[in-house]
Enzyme design. Structure first.
Site, PDB file in Angstrom:
ATOM      1  N   GLU A  40     -41.273  17.419 -53.748  1.00  0.00           N
ATOM      2  CA  GLU A  40     -41.427  16.615 -54.713  1.00  0.00           C
ATOM      3  C   GLU A  40     -42.865  17.025 -55.115  1.00  0.00           C
ATOM      4  O   GLU A  40     -43.727  16.724 -54.197  1.00  0.00           O
ATOM      5  CB  GLU A  40     -41.088  15.362 -54.572  1.00  0.00           C
ATOM      6  CG  GLU A  40     -41.389  14.293 -55.779  1.00  0.00           C
ATOM      7  CD  GLU A  40     -41.193  14.770 -57.356  1.00  0.00           C
ATOM      8  OE1 GLU A  40     -39.868  15.243 -57.385  1.00  0.00           O
ATOM      9  OE2 GLU A  40     -41.915  14.696 -57.997  1.00  0.00           O
ATOM     10  N   ASP A  82     -45.846  21.301 -54.156  1.00  0.00           N
ATOM     11  CA  ASP A  82     -45.508  21.946 -55.470  1.00  0.00           C
ATOM     12  C   ASP A  82     -44.622  23.381 -55.187  1.00  0.00           C
ATOM     13  O   ASP A  82     -44.915  24.250 -54.321  1.00  0.00           O
ATOM     14  CB  ASP A  82     -46.938  22.574 -56.256  1.00  0.00           C
ATOM     15  CG  ASP A  82     -46.476  23.497 -57.346  1.00  0.00           C
ATOM     16  OD1 ASP A  82     -45.333  23.542 -57.838  1.00  0.00           O
ATOM     17  OD2 ASP A  82     -47.567  23.654 -58.047  1.00  0.00           O
ATOM     18  N   ASP A 142     -33.145  21.995 -59.700  1.00  0.00           N
ATOM     19  CA  ASP A 142     -32.870  21.079 -60.821  1.00  0.00           C
ATOM     20  C   ASP A 142     -34.160  20.687 -61.435  1.00  0.00           C
ATOM     21  O   ASP A 142     -34.569  19.477 -61.214  1.00  0.00           O
ATOM     22  CB  ASP A 142     -31.961  20.016 -60.216  1.00  0.00           C
ATOM     23  CG  ASP A 142     -31.562  19.067 -61.001  1.00  0.00           C
ATOM     24  OD1 ASP A 142     -30.938  19.296 -62.167  1.00  0.00           O
ATOM     25  OD2 ASP A 142     -31.510  17.606 -60.892  1.00  0.00           O
ATOM     26  N   PRO A 156     -35.345  11.730 -58.277  1.00  0.00           N
ATOM     27  CA  PRO A 156     -35.282  10.503 -57.350  1.00  0.00           C
ATOM     28  C   PRO A 156     -34.394  11.019 -56.028  1.00  0.00           C
ATOM     29  O   PRO A 156     -34.169  10.051 -55.177  1.00  0.00           O
ATOM     30  CB  PRO A 156     -34.307   9.619 -57.845  1.00  0.00           C
ATOM     31  CG  PRO A 156     -33.768  10.184 -59.201  1.00  0.00           C
ATOM     32  CD  PRO A 156     -34.441  11.482 -59.285  1.00  0.00           C
ATOM     33  N   GLY A 157     -33.475  12.238 -55.951  1.00  0.00           N
ATOM     34  CA  GLY A 157     -33.166  12.709 -54.781  1.00  0.00           C
ATOM     35  C   GLY A 157     -31.603  12.615 -54.598  1.00  0.00           C
ATOM     36  O   GLY A 157     -31.127  12.471 -53.428  1.00  0.00           O
ATOM     37  N   ASN A 158     -31.020  12.024 -55.842  1.00  0.00           N
ATOM     38  CA  ASN A 158     -29.366  11.807 -55.830  1.00  0.00           C
ATOM     39  C   ASN A 158     -28.732  13.285 -55.261  1.00  0.00           C
ATOM     40  O   ASN A 158     -27.637  13.209 -54.478  1.00  0.00           O
ATOM     41  CB  ASN A 158     -29.078  11.737 -56.965  1.00  0.00           C
ATOM     42  CG  ASN A 158     -29.490  10.174 -57.341  1.00  0.00           C
ATOM     43  OD1 ASN A 158     -29.256   9.255 -56.518  1.00  0.00           O
ATOM     44  ND2 ASN A 158     -29.577   9.879 -58.685  1.00  0.00           N
ATOM     45  N   LYS A 159     -29.122  14.391 -55.518  1.00  0.00           N
ATOM     46  CA  LYS A 159     -28.739  15.652 -55.339  1.00  0.00           C
ATOM     47  C   LYS A 159     -29.037  16.226 -54.142  1.00  0.00           C
ATOM     48  O   LYS A 159     -28.367  16.669 -53.139  1.00  0.00           O
ATOM     49  CB  LYS A 159     -28.973  16.663 -56.364  1.00  0.00           C
ATOM     50  CG  LYS A 159     -28.283  16.319 -57.576  1.00  0.00           C
ATOM     51  CD  LYS A 159     -28.425  17.676 -58.772  1.00  0.00           C
ATOM     52  CE  LYS A 159     -28.281  17.234 -60.044  1.00  0.00           C
ATOM     53  NZ  LYS A 159     -29.296  16.149 -60.593  1.00  0.00           N
ATOM     54  N   CYS A 207     -30.041  18.784 -67.143  1.00  0.00           N
ATOM     55  CA  CYS A 207     -29.474  17.611 -67.786  1.00  0.00           C
ATOM     56  C   CYS A 207     -29.932  17.767 -69.246  1.00  0.00           C
ATOM     57  O   CYS A 207     -30.088  16.788 -69.960  1.00  0.00           O
ATOM     58  CB  CYS A 207     -29.594  16.300 -67.245  1.00  0.00           C
ATOM     59  SG  CYS A 207     -31.235  15.859 -67.146  1.00  0.00           S
ATOM     60  N   CYS A 222     -36.941  20.562 -56.639  1.00  0.00           N
ATOM     61  CA  CYS A 222     -37.452  19.553 -57.300  1.00  0.00           C
ATOM     62  C   CYS A 222     -36.594  18.470 -57.184  1.00  0.00           C
ATOM     63  O   CYS A 222     -35.648  18.346 -58.046  1.00  0.00           O
ATOM     64  CB  CYS A 222     -37.509  20.008 -58.975  1.00  0.00           C
ATOM     65  SG  CYS A 222     -38.560  21.446 -59.581  1.00  0.00           S
TER      66      CYS A 222
HETATM   67  N1  SAM Z   1     -32.524  16.506 -58.560  1.00  0.00           N
HETATM   68  C1  SAM Z   1     -32.776  15.236 -58.861  1.00  0.00           C
HETATM   69  C2  SAM Z   1     -31.865  14.330 -58.804  1.00  0.00           C
HETATM   70  O1  SAM Z   1     -30.775  14.757 -59.042  1.00  0.00           O
HETATM   71  O2  SAM Z   1     -32.011  13.218 -58.376  1.00  0.00           O
HETATM   72  C3  SAM Z   1     -33.791  15.081 -60.104  1.00  0.00           C
HETATM   73  C4  SAM Z   1     -34.803  16.141 -60.356  1.00  0.00           C
HETATM   74  S1  SAM Z   1     -35.883  15.851 -61.923  1.00  0.00           S
HETATM   75  C5  SAM Z   1     -34.730  16.543 -62.984  1.00  0.00           C
HETATM   76  C6  SAM Z   1     -36.986  17.055 -61.615  1.00  0.00           C
HETATM   77  C7  SAM Z   1     -38.054  16.636 -60.296  1.00  0.00           C
HETATM   78  O3  SAM Z   1     -39.052  17.620 -60.260  1.00  0.00           O
HETATM   79  C8  SAM Z   1     -38.879  15.642 -60.954  1.00  0.00           C
HETATM   80  O4  SAM Z   1     -39.149  14.400 -60.085  1.00  0.00           O
HETATM   81  C9  SAM Z   1     -40.465  15.973 -61.023  1.00  0.00           C
HETATM   82  O5  SAM Z   1     -41.442  15.456 -60.748  1.00  0.00           O
HETATM   83  C10 SAM Z   1     -40.265  17.262 -59.877  1.00  0.00           C
HETATM   84  N2  SAM Z   1     -41.352  18.448 -60.223  1.00  0.00           N
HETATM   85  C11 SAM Z   1     -41.617  18.914 -61.287  1.00  0.00           C
HETATM   86  N3  SAM Z   1     -42.466  20.074 -61.092  1.00  0.00           N
HETATM   87  C12 SAM Z   1     -42.169  20.235 -59.827  1.00  0.00           C
HETATM   88  C13 SAM Z   1     -42.958  21.222 -58.822  1.00  0.00           C
HETATM   89  N4  SAM Z   1     -43.518  22.233 -59.265  1.00  0.00           N
HETATM   90  N5  SAM Z   1     -42.746  21.402 -57.580  1.00  0.00           N
HETATM   91  C14 SAM Z   1     -41.756  20.312 -57.262  1.00  0.00           C
HETATM   92  N6  SAM Z   1     -41.206  19.228 -57.817  1.00  0.00           N
HETATM   93  C15 SAM Z   1     -41.536  19.341 -59.186  1.00  0.00           C
END
Ligand code: SAM
Length: 459
Positions: A252, A279, A299, A231-234, A360, A228
């Site tokens: 994503e 997904d 995450d 924005p891609g920081n991890k 978080c 998931c």
């Molecule tokens: N790891 C990211 C970072 O550190 O920058 C933050 C991730 S954020 C908490 C969760 C992300 O998962 C969101 O962008 C959301 O749109 C995406 N998401 C939610 N359900 C998903 C799914 N079933 N498959 C893929 N991505 C999903």
């Protein structure tokens, strides 16, 4: 031509506009944008003064509203859209400085100065306090006094930690004691427009959010999945830890957030990342692209309840007194069932040796409960819980046997976001402990080198 208006005149109106936006989002229970993100927009001038004024106005908003209403300041006014400007002006009149009659709103507030001051004194007497902060609830006093350092993660794909340190040393940067690619700067250091940030050499990332990639700690040549990602920081942190080698597939679900992810990858200059509009739950673990995945970072979407201090949401009225907001049980239940499904799915990839689950959030329901609910499934796939950063003092809530392996951070206690991290290790994976030992001795070596270099400079 009239006299030039003082800068504060414009700052107050800017603050009133931002205040209107955050309060509107807050009333609708929708995080439209965080206070910080609105203040750091390019169109905003005098950002530091704006941020300080908005924080203080929000901090004292319940007190200000009480005083404003008790003297009927807003009653009978034709322009109803200006309540926030009157809150800001009342704040400045009572708690900051004398305001100048630079506009008609200032003139009006000045005309009610005696009544406003008398109402303020009456309120202090009623609450039996001698300082303004005595009017605030204890918890909100604690949160506001918690000054969180500015953390920046060095993007080692572009620049070494020592190079970044040298460039930021004059701002008071030091290498973090725990995470070797993280620099710590004094609270309030504003780096949003710094060239190192704009070119992607450093990322403004909280300490807690840098922990998951370090815990996953993939080898450079591995196939890795960020389930998931936006924005891609991890994602870009993983790419850097892998020294730009191997492959990170970043999934994503939401198209709008995909662009943000792509921008982050581009800014980091990472060539070992493949972005997928996908997904995660529908990804086939046995498909040829994923059969060889050795590590997964999960995450997932969460309530974000751990980031309220960083986002400064704790200053918003709803965060303090709306029980419905605090106990949004249905939403948390929905999130927790997605989190559980995603974690089970991650544990079903055939070659996966490590899975890191992080949020978080500070809610047990999204953290310990999710981990506990997948333990049997994990065992059936030969996974056990690995201890996340064994020396970190704050562990998972003791709600099941094994929760001591989990890590929690807390905004007040640890001066970062509230975070939760769990690590699942496949029992056949023998490399894990060896790798952990090797990495910690590498970190010690680098620390000694840095100390020697510093000593040499001093001599
Ligand atoms: N790891 C990211 C970072 O550190 O920058 C933050 C991730 S954020 C908490 C969760 C992300 O998962 C969101 O962008 C959301 O749109 C995406 N998401 C939610 N359900 C998903 C799914 N079933 N498959 C893929 N991505 C999903």
């Amino acid at each position: 031509m009239g006299a030039k208006k003082p800068a504060l005149h414009f700052v107050r109106r800017q603050v009133a506009r931002i205040l209107r936006q955050v309060l509107a989002g807050n009333t609708q229970h929708r995080a439209l944008a965080s206070i910080k993100s609105l203040v750091y927009k390019p169109s905003i001038v005098a950002k530091k003064a704006t941020l300080a004024l908005i924080c203080n106005t929000l901090k004292y908003l319940p007190v200000i509203k009480d005083i404003v209403h008790s003297v009927g300041l807003l009653q009978g006014r034709k322009n109803k859209g200006q309540d926030e400007l009157f809150y800001v002006l009342t704040h400045d009149l009572l708690f900051e400085q004398e305001i100048l009659p630079s506009g008609k709103e200032e003139i009006f507030v000045l005309s009610r100065k005696a009544a406003l001051r008398a109402a303020f004194v009456r309120l202090m007497m009623k609450k039996n306090v001698t300082e303004i902060d005595g009017l605030l609830p204890t918890e909100s006093r604690q949160l506001q006094s918690c000054d969180i350092p500015r953390y920046v993660r060095v993007n080692t794909l572009q620049i070494t930690v020592d190079e970044a340190l040298e460039k930021l040393e004059e701002l008071g940067a030091k290498v973090d004691e725990l995470l070797p690619d993280l620099l710590v700067l004094p609270p309030g250091t504003d780096l949003h427009d710094h060239s190192l940030v704009l070119q992607g050499s450093i990322f403004l990332q909280s300490k807690a959010s840098c922990i998951p990639a370090h815990v996953l700690s993939p080898d450079p040549d591995w196939e890795v999945l960020d389930a998931c990602a936006s924005p891609g920081n991890k994602t870009v942190h993983l790419a850097a830890l892998m020294k730009g080698k191997g492959r990170v597939t970043a999934c994503e679900l939401h198209k709008k957030r995909l662009q943000v992810l792509q921008d982050t990858v581009k800014r980091a200059g990472a060539n070992n990342i493949q972005v997928k509009h996908q997904d995660f739950l529908k990804l086939d673990p046995n498909a040829s692209d994923y059969r060889k995945v050795r590590a997964i970072l999960l995450d997932p979407s969460c309530s974000g309840s751990g980031t309220t201090v960083q986002r400064m949401d704790h200053l918003l009225p709803v965060a303090n007194d709306d029980p419905e907001f605090q106990h949004d049980a249905q939403r948390i239940d929905r999130l927790a069932s997605f989190q559980k499904a995603a974690l089970c799915h991650a544990l079903s990839f055939p070659a996966v040796e490590r899975v890191v689950y992080s949020t978080c959030s500070v809610n047990q329901r999204e953290n310990e409960d999710v981990v506990q609910s997948v333990l049997e499934h994990a065992r059936s796939h030969k996974f056990k819980l690995g201890t996340v950063l064994p020396n970190w003092p704050h562990r998972g809530l003791p709600v099941f046997d094994g929760a001591q392996h989990l890590l929690r951070t807390d905004a007040l206690r640890d001066k970062t976001d509230g975070f939760f991290v769990a690590l699942f290790v496949r029992e056949r994976s023998q490399t894990f402990e060896q790798q952990r030992k090797r990495k910690s001795s590498e970190i010690e070596e680098r620390k000694t080198k840095r100390k020697k270099k510093k000593q040499k400079k001093l001599n």
